[in-house]
Design an enzyme around this catalytic site. Structure first.
Site, mmCIF file in Angstrom:
data_model
loop_
_atom_site.group_PDB
_atom_site.id
_atom_site.type_symbol
_atom_site.label_atom_id
_atom_site.label_comp_id
_atom_site.label_asym_id
_atom_site.label_seq_id
_atom_site.Cartn_x
_atom_site.Cartn_y
_atom_site.Cartn_z
ATOM 1 N N ASP A 1 72.017 37.514 15.392
ATOM 2 C CA ASP A 1 71.264 38.596 14.757
ATOM 3 C C ASP A 1 72.249 39.646 14.243
ATOM 4 O O ASP A 1 72.936 40.285 15.029
ATOM 5 C CB ASP A 1 70.294 39.220 15.758
ATOM 6 N N ARG B 1 67.697 37.400 9.340
ATOM 7 C CA ARG B 1 68.047 35.983 9.432
ATOM 8 C C ARG B 1 67.069 35.069 8.705
ATOM 9 O O ARG B 1 67.487 34.221 7.911
ATOM 10 C CB ARG B 1 68.146 35.560 10.903
ATOM 11 N N CYS C 1 62.400 34.266 12.849
ATOM 12 C CA CYS C 1 63.329 35.089 13.620
ATOM 13 C C CYS C 1 62.520 36.211 14.261
ATOM 14 O O CYS C 1 61.304 36.105 14.399
ATOM 15 C CB CYS C 1 64.488 35.595 12.770
#
Length: 163
Positions: free
Chosen positions: A126, A13, A7
């Site tokens: 996100d 994440r 990420c």
């Protein structure tokens, strides 16, 4: 088989995805599959996951507090079989950094796993600027993708790693 979830900063994440995937793999008897995570950016290198990510994972019985953020390295393209990206921007960034001798294949994590629940472009949203409910939503996405990944790996037999 070696999987790297990628990420942006490696504090929300990707560590949550790493934790969910490790737990699912362990429960499925596939603990030999190596899982790690990294970020495309270097802002949080050496830091633990975001406290909200840690709390969310803990509510689901997964401890990610010992993970530390790291940045994607050129060696990762040779060390891992798959670089699994959280969203399309991460995918483009990972592809753009790919060295000529890369052996890893690159895809969106949800697309690679075959997660039918992932909608739209297959991105894991996100949650960084959101609240607890955003982290819970991300957990539901990464855990569903982890379950789908286990099904994929079982079907493939995980022998070659390059299916």
């Amino acid at each position: 088989m070696q999987l790297l979830v990628v990420c942006l900063g490696n504090i929300c994440r990707s560590p949550m995805a790493e934790g969910a995937l490790r737990r699912r793999l362990e429960r499925a008897g596939l603990a030999h599959v190596r899982v790690d995570s990294a970020g495309t950016g270097d802002w949080h290198v050496g830091e633990p996951p975001d406290r909200r990510a840690i709390a969310t994972a803990a509510r689901h019985g997964v401890d990610i507090s010992g993970l530390r953020a790291r940045q994607l390295q050129a060696a990762d393209y040779r060390r891992f079989d798959w670089l699994l990206c959280a969203d399309l921007q991460n995918l483009r960034d990972v592809q753009a950094r790919q060295p000529p001798d890369a052996g890893a294949r690159i895809d969106l994590y949800t697309r690679w796993s075959g997660d039918a629940m992932a909608g739209g472009d297959g991105a894991i949203p996100d949650p960084y600027t959101g609240g607890e409910e955003h982290f819970e939503h991300v957990w539901s996405v990464v855990d569903a993708a982890a379950a789908a990944a286990v099904r994929r790996l079982r079907a493939a037999g995980t022998s070659s790693g390059r299916d």
